[in-house]
Write a protein that holds these residues in place. Structure first.
Motif, PDB file in Angstrom:
ATOM      1  N   LYS A 135       2.426   1.957  -3.392  1.00  0.00           N
ATOM      2  CA  LYS A 135       1.482   2.572  -4.335  1.00  0.00           C
ATOM      3  C   LYS A 135       1.420   4.083  -4.128  1.00  0.00           C
ATOM      4  O   LYS A 135       1.422   4.851  -5.084  1.00  0.00           O
ATOM      5  CB  LYS A 135       0.082   1.973  -4.168  1.00  0.00           C
ATOM      6  N   LEU A 136       1.372   4.510  -2.881  1.00  0.00           N
ATOM      7  CA  LEU A 136       1.332   5.945  -2.592  1.00  0.00           C
ATOM      8  C   LEU A 136       2.619   6.643  -3.018  1.00  0.00           C
ATOM      9  O   LEU A 136       2.588   7.724  -3.605  1.00  0.00           O
ATOM     10  CB  LEU A 136       1.086   6.182  -1.102  1.00  0.00           C
ATOM     11  N   SER A 180       6.488  11.132   0.934  1.00  0.00           N
ATOM     12  CA  SER A 180       6.969   9.932   0.243  1.00  0.00           C
ATOM     13  C   SER A 180       8.337   9.504   0.741  1.00  0.00           C
ATOM     14  O   SER A 180       8.602   8.318   0.921  1.00  0.00           O
ATOM     15  CB  SER A 180       7.004  10.164  -1.262  1.00  0.00           C
ATOM     16  N   ARG A 217       2.707   6.958  -6.744  1.00  0.00           N
ATOM     17  CA  ARG A 217       1.744   7.940  -7.221  1.00  0.00           C
ATOM     18  C   ARG A 217       2.174   9.376  -6.921  1.00  0.00           C
ATOM     19  O   ARG A 217       1.923  10.287  -7.692  1.00  0.00           O
ATOM     20  CB  ARG A 217       0.387   7.664  -6.575  1.00  0.00           C
ATOM     21  N   TYR A 218       2.843   9.586  -5.772  1.00  0.00           N
ATOM     22  CA  TYR A 218       3.244  10.929  -5.336  1.00  0.00           C
ATOM     23  C   TYR A 218       4.734  10.967  -4.957  1.00  0.00           C
ATOM     24  O   TYR A 218       5.078  11.246  -3.808  1.00  0.00           O
ATOM     25  CB  TYR A 218       2.401  11.371  -4.141  1.00  0.00           C
ATOM     26  N   ARG A 228       0.828  -1.212   0.000  1.00  0.00           N
ATOM     27  CA  ARG A 228       0.000   0.000   0.000  1.00  0.00           C
ATOM     28  C   ARG A 228       0.860   1.259   0.000  1.00  0.00           C
ATOM     29  O   ARG A 228       0.585   2.221  -0.712  1.00  0.00           O
ATOM     30  CB  ARG A 228      -0.926  -0.002   1.208  1.00  0.00           C
ATOM     31  N   THR A 229       1.907   1.247   0.813  1.00  0.00           N
ATOM     32  CA  THR A 229       2.793   2.410   0.885  1.00  0.00           C
ATOM     33  C   THR A 229       3.506   2.630  -0.447  1.00  0.00           C
ATOM     34  O   THR A 229       3.645   3.762  -0.899  1.00  0.00           O
ATOM     35  CB  THR A 229       3.824   2.218   2.007  1.00  0.00           C
TER      36      THR A 229
END
Length: 105
Positions: A12-13, A23, A16-17, A9-10
């Motif tokens: 993916k974030l 990040s 994305r950013y 999950r981390t």
């Protein structure tokens, strides 16, 4: 496995950013969480990515040390020792200099 699921999950974030200040912290903390949970090979990859993506970050010194130590813990002793030798050269007054010096010999 919760640490690995959180890692996914981390990641993916972060993907994305990548330029968001969170990040960097998330990437470092993700690697640390996995290392502390015993996922040394995955932690090694994440510390390596961290050093490459954010080479000027204040946590790079720690990431380099933990990358080397995680490699050793994952069973890649020769490569881990080489990373720790690099650490001692790059950070002769570093936070982890005593530990790194003992481990790379």
């Amino acid at each position: 496995n919760k640490p690995v699921e959180l890692h996914k999950r981390t990641t993916k974030l972060i993907t994305r950013y990548p330029d968001h200040p969170f990040s960097r912290r998330a990437a470092y903390e993700n690697a640390t969480m996995l290392r502390e949970a015993g996922h040394f090979a995955l932690a090694t990859e994440l510390y390596d990515s961290f050093v490459k993506l954010w080479p000027r970050d204040s946590r790079v010194e720690d990431a380099l040390y933990w990358k080397g130590k995680s490699m050793i813990m994952a069973g890649d002793t020769l490569s881990g020792r080489e990373i720790l030798k690099t650490y001692t050269t790059k950070y002769p007054e570093g936070r982890w200099i005593k530990e790194a010096s003992l481990l790379y010999r």
